[in-house]
Design a protein around this motif. Sequence first.
Motif, PDB file in Angstrom:
ATOM      1  N   LEU A   1     -10.342  56.062  18.998  1.00 52.15           N
ATOM      2  CA  LEU A   1     -10.342  57.425  17.566  1.00 52.15           C
ATOM      3  C   LEU A   1     -10.065  56.119  16.264  1.00 52.15           C
ATOM      4  O   LEU A   1      -9.245  55.397  16.648  1.00 52.15           O
ATOM      5  CB  LEU A   1      -9.125  58.552  17.433  1.00 52.15           C
ATOM      6  CG  LEU A   1      -9.322  59.347  18.881  1.00 52.15           C
ATOM      7  CD1 LEU A   1      -8.279  60.352  18.706  1.00 52.15           C
ATOM      8  CD2 LEU A   1     -10.970  60.354  18.375  1.00 52.15           C
ATOM      9  N   PHE A   2     -11.001  56.185  15.540  1.00 50.99           N
ATOM     10  CA  PHE A   2      -9.496  55.533  14.089  1.00 50.99           C
ATOM     11  C   PHE A   2      -8.681  56.476  13.374  1.00 50.99           C
ATOM     12  O   PHE A   2      -9.270  57.261  12.857  1.00 50.99           O
ATOM     13  CB  PHE A   2     -10.829  55.695  13.331  1.00 50.99           C
ATOM     14  CG  PHE A   2     -10.815  54.952  11.551  1.00 50.99           C
ATOM     15  CD1 PHE A   2      -9.894  53.793  11.883  1.00 50.99           C
ATOM     16  CD2 PHE A   2     -11.250  54.591  10.633  1.00 50.99           C
ATOM     17  CE1 PHE A   2      -8.944  53.202  10.498  1.00 50.99           C
ATOM     18  CE2 PHE A   2     -10.952  54.181   9.902  1.00 50.99           C
ATOM     19  CZ  PHE A   2      -9.664  53.206   9.400  1.00 50.99           C
ATOM     20  N   ILE A   3      -7.326  56.553  13.440  1.00 48.31           N
ATOM     21  CA  ILE A   3      -6.876  56.813  12.930  1.00 48.31           C
ATOM     22  C   ILE A   3      -5.487  56.259  11.211  1.00 48.31           C
ATOM     23  O   ILE A   3      -4.474  55.041  12.001  1.00 48.31           O
ATOM     24  CB  ILE A   3      -5.312  56.901  13.748  1.00 48.31           C
ATOM     25  CG1 ILE A   3      -5.954  57.666  15.096  1.00 48.31           C
ATOM     26  CG2 ILE A   3      -4.051  57.825  13.329  1.00 48.31           C
ATOM     27  CD1 ILE A   3      -5.364  58.024  16.399  1.00 48.31           C
ATOM     28  N   THR A   4      -5.284  57.411  10.754  1.00 45.43           N
ATOM     29  CA  THR A   4      -4.341  56.396   9.645  1.00 45.43           C
ATOM     30  C   THR A   4      -3.216  56.934   9.446  1.00 45.43           C
ATOM     31  O   THR A   4      -2.900  57.946  10.102  1.00 45.43           O
ATOM     32  CB  THR A   4      -4.680  56.682   8.120  1.00 45.43           C
ATOM     33  OG1 THR A   4      -5.274  58.058   7.985  1.00 45.43           O
ATOM     34  CG2 THR A   4      -7.146  56.364   8.545  1.00 45.43           C
TER      35      THR A   4
ATOM     36  N   ILE B   1      -7.951  60.683  12.291  1.00 43.47           N
ATOM     37  CA  ILE B   1      -6.658  61.633  12.277  1.00 43.47           C
ATOM     38  C   ILE B   1      -6.830  61.441  11.286  1.00 43.47           C
ATOM     39  O   ILE B   1      -6.571  59.995  11.356  1.00 43.47           O
ATOM     40  CB  ILE B   1      -6.408  62.138  13.988  1.00 43.47           C
ATOM     41  CG1 ILE B   1      -6.871  62.650  14.853  1.00 43.47           C
ATOM     42  CG2 ILE B   1      -5.043  62.479  13.182  1.00 43.47           C
ATOM     43  CD1 ILE B   1      -6.319  62.586  15.847  1.00 43.47           C
ATOM     44  N   ARG B   2      -5.362  61.382  10.005  1.00 45.96           N
ATOM     45  CA  ARG B   2      -4.973  61.178   9.167  1.00 45.96           C
ATOM     46  C   ARG B   2      -3.728  61.701   9.659  1.00 45.96           C
ATOM     47  O   ARG B   2      -3.139  63.184   9.599  1.00 45.96           O
ATOM     48  CB  ARG B   2      -5.462  61.840   7.743  1.00 45.96           C
ATOM     49  CG  ARG B   2      -6.742  60.109   7.901  1.00 45.96           C
ATOM     50  CD  ARG B   2      -7.421  61.042   6.498  1.00 45.96           C
ATOM     51  NE  ARG B   2      -8.487  62.396   6.443  1.00 45.96           N
ATOM     52  CZ  ARG B   2      -9.167  63.086   5.068  1.00 45.96           C
ATOM     53  NH1 ARG B   2      -9.298  61.874   4.496  1.00 45.96           N
ATOM     54  NH2 ARG B   2      -9.374  63.454   5.555  1.00 45.96           N
ATOM     55  N   ILE B   3      -2.446  60.708   9.540  1.00 46.75           N
ATOM     56  CA  ILE B   3      -1.524  61.651  10.082  1.00 46.75           C
ATOM     57  C   ILE B   3      -0.479  60.615   8.035  1.00 46.75           C
ATOM     58  O   ILE B   3      -0.675  60.492   7.781  1.00 46.75           O
ATOM     59  CB  ILE B   3      -0.247  60.829  11.308  1.00 46.75           C
ATOM     60  CG1 ILE B   3      -1.518  60.617  12.174  1.00 46.75           C
ATOM     61  CG2 ILE B   3       0.290  61.660  10.893  1.00 46.75           C
ATOM     62  CD1 ILE B   3      -0.912  60.287  13.391  1.00 46.75           C
TER      63      ILE B   3
ATOM     64  N   SER C   1      -2.926  67.936   1.400  1.00 48.11           N
ATOM     65  CA  SER C   1      -4.006  68.814   2.391  1.00 48.11           C
ATOM     66  C   SER C   1      -4.980  67.893   2.887  1.00 48.11           C
ATOM     67  O   SER C   1      -5.697  68.477   3.796  1.00 48.11           O
ATOM     68  CB  SER C   1      -4.494  69.590   1.216  1.00 48.11           C
ATOM     69  OG  SER C   1      -5.885  68.618   0.577  1.00 48.11           O
ATOM     70  N   ILE C   2      -5.355  66.353   2.716  1.00 50.44           N
ATOM     71  CA  ILE C   2      -5.718  66.015   3.268  1.00 50.44           C
ATOM     72  C   ILE C   2      -5.917  65.164   4.744  1.00 50.44           C
ATOM     73  O   ILE C   2      -5.966  65.249   5.491  1.00 50.44           O
ATOM     74  CB  ILE C   2      -7.025  64.608   2.639  1.00 50.44           C
ATOM     75  CG1 ILE C   2      -5.111  63.576   2.491  1.00 50.44           C
ATOM     76  CG2 ILE C   2      -6.856  64.261   1.615  1.00 50.44           C
ATOM     77  CD1 ILE C   2      -6.074  62.194   2.021  1.00 50.44           C
ATOM     78  N   TYR C   3      -4.406  65.741   4.727  1.00 52.78           N
ATOM     79  CA  TYR C   3      -3.370  64.609   6.064  1.00 52.78           C
ATOM     80  C   TYR C   3      -3.610  66.061   7.417  1.00 52.78           C
ATOM     81  O   TYR C   3      -3.961  67.295   7.112  1.00 52.78           O
ATOM     82  CB  TYR C   3      -2.470  64.679   5.921  1.00 52.78           C
ATOM     83  CG  TYR C   3      -2.615  63.467   5.221  1.00 52.78           C
ATOM     84  CD1 TYR C   3      -2.621  62.171   5.590  1.00 52.78           C
ATOM     85  CD2 TYR C   3      -1.689  63.770   3.770  1.00 52.78           C
ATOM     86  CE1 TYR C   3      -2.502  61.462   4.812  1.00 52.78           C
ATOM     87  CE2 TYR C   3      -2.035  62.554   2.689  1.00 52.78           C
ATOM     88  CZ  TYR C   3      -2.370  61.211   3.114  1.00 52.78           C
ATOM     89  OH  TYR C   3      -1.981  60.550   2.356  1.00 52.78           O
ATOM     90  N   ASP C   4      -3.865  65.551   8.604  1.00 50.90           N
ATOM     91  CA  ASP C   4      -4.143  66.235   9.891  1.00 50.90           C
ATOM     92  C   ASP C   4      -2.284  66.568  10.139  1.00 50.90           C
ATOM     93  O   ASP C   4      -2.761  67.868  11.133  1.00 50.90           O
ATOM     94  CB  ASP C   4      -5.228  65.864  10.950  1.00 50.90           C
ATOM     95  CG  ASP C   4      -6.444  65.133  10.163  1.00 50.90           C
ATOM     96  OD1 ASP C   4      -7.327  66.181   9.611  1.00 50.90           O
ATOM     97  OD2 ASP C   4      -6.338  64.115  10.323  1.00 50.90           O
ATOM     98  N   LEU C   5      -1.839  65.881  10.208  1.00 50.70           N
ATOM     99  CA  LEU C   5      -0.424  65.981  10.674  1.00 50.70           C
ATOM    100  C   LEU C   5       0.501  65.617   9.776  1.00 50.70           C
ATOM    101  O   LEU C   5       0.294  64.253   9.105  1.00 50.70           O
ATOM    102  CB  LEU C   5      -0.531  65.619  12.235  1.00 50.70           C
ATOM    103  CG  LEU C   5       1.015  65.168  12.299  1.00 50.70           C
ATOM    104  CD1 LEU C   5       1.112  66.881  13.115  1.00 50.70           C
ATOM    105  CD2 LEU C   5       0.811  64.204  14.198  1.00 50.70           C
ATOM    106  N   ALA C   6       1.158  66.361   8.734  1.00 54.65           N
ATOM    107  CA  ALA C   6       2.599  65.624   8.483  1.00 54.65           C
ATOM    108  C   ALA C   6       4.012  65.717   9.107  1.00 54.65           C
ATOM    109  O   ALA C   6       3.915  67.086   9.945  1.00 54.65           O
ATOM    110  CB  ALA C   6       2.761  66.083   7.226  1.00 54.65           C
TER     111      ALA C   6
ATOM    112  N   ALA D   1       2.746  62.661  17.590  1.00 52.66           N
ATOM    113  CA  ALA D   1       1.801  62.131  17.168  1.00 52.66           C
ATOM    114  C   ALA D   1       0.654  62.139  18.573  1.00 52.66           C
ATOM    115  O   ALA D   1      -0.372  62.312  18.936  1.00 52.66           O
ATOM    116  CB  ALA D   1       2.030  60.535  16.525  1.00 52.66           C
ATOM    117  N   LEU D   2       1.574  61.427  19.258  1.00 50.91           N
ATOM    118  CA  LEU D   2       0.494  61.024  20.490  1.00 50.91           C
ATOM    119  C   LEU D   2      -0.539  62.933  21.164  1.00 50.91           C
ATOM    120  O   LEU D   2      -1.309  62.428  21.213  1.00 50.91           O
ATOM    121  CB  LEU D   2       1.118  60.604  21.843  1.00 50.91           C
ATOM    122  CG  LEU D   2       1.900  59.412  21.746  1.00 50.91           C
ATOM    123  CD1 LEU D   2       1.878  58.020  21.847  1.00 50.91           C
ATOM    124  CD2 LEU D   2       0.008  58.187  21.000  1.00 50.91           C
TER     125      LEU D   2
END
Length: 204
Positions: free
Chosen positions: A16-19, A113-115, A161-166, A181-182
């Motif tokens: 996965l490419f994660i930010t 996934i964007r955090i 709104s663009i983030y999957d997890l805050a 996160a994991l």
Amino acid sequence: MSGTSATAEREIDRNLFITVSGPPGCGATTLVEGIADALDCGYVSGGELFREIAAERDMSLSQLIAKAGESEEIDRALDKRLRRIAEKWGAANKAFVLESRLAGWIAGNRADIRIWLDAPDEVRADRTLDREEMTSEMQVREVIEEQRYQSYYGIDLSDRSIYDLAINTGRWDAEATLDLALTAIEGYDVEADEGAFDTPDFDI
């Protein structure tokens, strides 16, 4: 009894490419290192790239920040480097983590996934006391960056709104934040994914 936590020993086999994004002192670097260890992958931070640009120009961080306030060339140089990395790893089908305040926007739909991380101002101030860049400079830079990115790219950095997890890292310590996160990364099912918020590309 081992002193190593279960979270620190956790290994996840996901391509996965994660930010990871957030303001200074939010704990992004610590989280990125933990995710990279768990996924056994590489990572790049915007702060690292910013320091590289400062070194290339024989400037201190404070000098480069001041220069960035005078011209958009510095910001765009950094963002172009981030975009190239996002384009490479977004198409690689391999695990990678990209960290910067703008990483989620720059990677856009290339990211799996964007955090977003944040914490109250006083918490972040305590965490950044020993940095070369003073807390007051960081706070000024945050406000200036929001204005500049709105001007350059039409991006509203306050839009989460663009983030999957805050995660508010003022509520959880570094280990618990990593565990959250994991868990999200491990539980992500591509086939069950009903769609991320669309993030339009923009010119840099």
